[in-house]
Design a protein around this motif. Structure first.
Motif, short mmCIF file in Angstrom:
data_model
loop_
_atom_site.label_atom_id
_atom_site.label_comp_id
_atom_site.label_asym_id
_atom_site.label_seq_id
_atom_site.Cartn_x
_atom_site.Cartn_y
_atom_site.Cartn_z
N ILE A 36 0.86 -1.19 0.00
CA ILE A 36 0.00 0.00 0.00
C ILE A 36 0.90 1.25 0.00
N ASP A 87 -4.44 3.81 -0.29
CA ASP A 87 -4.30 2.39 -0.65
C ASP A 87 -4.65 1.53 0.56
N THR A 89 -8.07 1.54 -3.62
CA THR A 89 -7.67 2.88 -3.21
C THR A 89 -8.93 3.70 -2.99
#
Length: 200
Positions: free
Chosen positions: A49, A54, A96
């Motif tokens: 991420i 994210d 996201t």
């Protein structure tokens, strides 16, 4: 007496455990709570991420945890449960999002877990009291660990201590010649031997 204890009483040393130990949902759930949920669990690496917003989900039995990077670049862990009616917020395994929006009543939360929107609530409603529930989390050398204990979790430093020695040895074994040179220069400077030039 619980079902587990009943089976335990029936068990004869040296023989195979009763089949229920491998198939019974109640025993499985009990083991998860008493053993698995009390451990620090490695779920992934922070590189999964990399950008604000994210996220990915980590699921364990009936629990679902959101791992998300905030606008401040910090990684956080929250239970995937809306603080309004207990509905799941994130339904996709990863993605996201600018806001985490509950599909039930559209309550919206920031990537930092703060409640940002809650429609049709009374005037005295305090948004700051209704954020997402955080999950115990630690990061070690980029590895994300969570702990699902409801109370105070086991000490993370104590848990990770055996891995610390192993990882240090592993990194030293795989460092390149350039790494060793840089490390040597750094140590030399610390001792006051790095010099520079001078002179006249």
């Amino acid at each position: 007496m619980t079902f587990f204890n009943q089976l335990k009483e029936r068990y004869e040393e040296g023989k195979t455990l009763p089949q229920e130990f491998y198939t019974d949902e109640e025993i499985f759930s009990d083991e998860m709570k008493k053993i698995y949920f009390k451990q620090w669990l490695m779920v992934d690496h922070v590189s999964r991420i990399p950008n604000p917003g994210d996220y990915f989900l980590f699921n364990a039995e009936k629990e679902s945890i959101i791992l998300i990077r905030g606008r401040d670049s910090q990684v956080r862990a929250f239970y995937n449960v809306c603080s309004h009616r207990g509905s799941r917020i994130c339904l996709e395994e990863e993605g996201t999002k600018k806001l985490l929006v509950c599909p039930y009543h559209a309550w919206s939360f920031s990537a930092e877990g703060e409640l940002k929107s809650a429609r049709y609530m009374p005037d005295d409603f305090k948004m700051e009291d209704w954020g997402l529930k955080p999950c115990h989390m630690n990061i070690y050398q980029g590895l994300i660990f969570i702990n699902l204990s409801m109370g105070e979790p086991m000490d993370f430093n104590e848990f990770i201590a055996p891995l610390t020695a192993v990882s240090y040895t592993h990194l030293r074994a795989h460092e390149t010649r350039e790494d060793r040179v840089c490390r040597g220069v750094g140590e030399k400077k610390k001792r006051g031997g790095g010099g520079g030039g001078g002179g006249g």
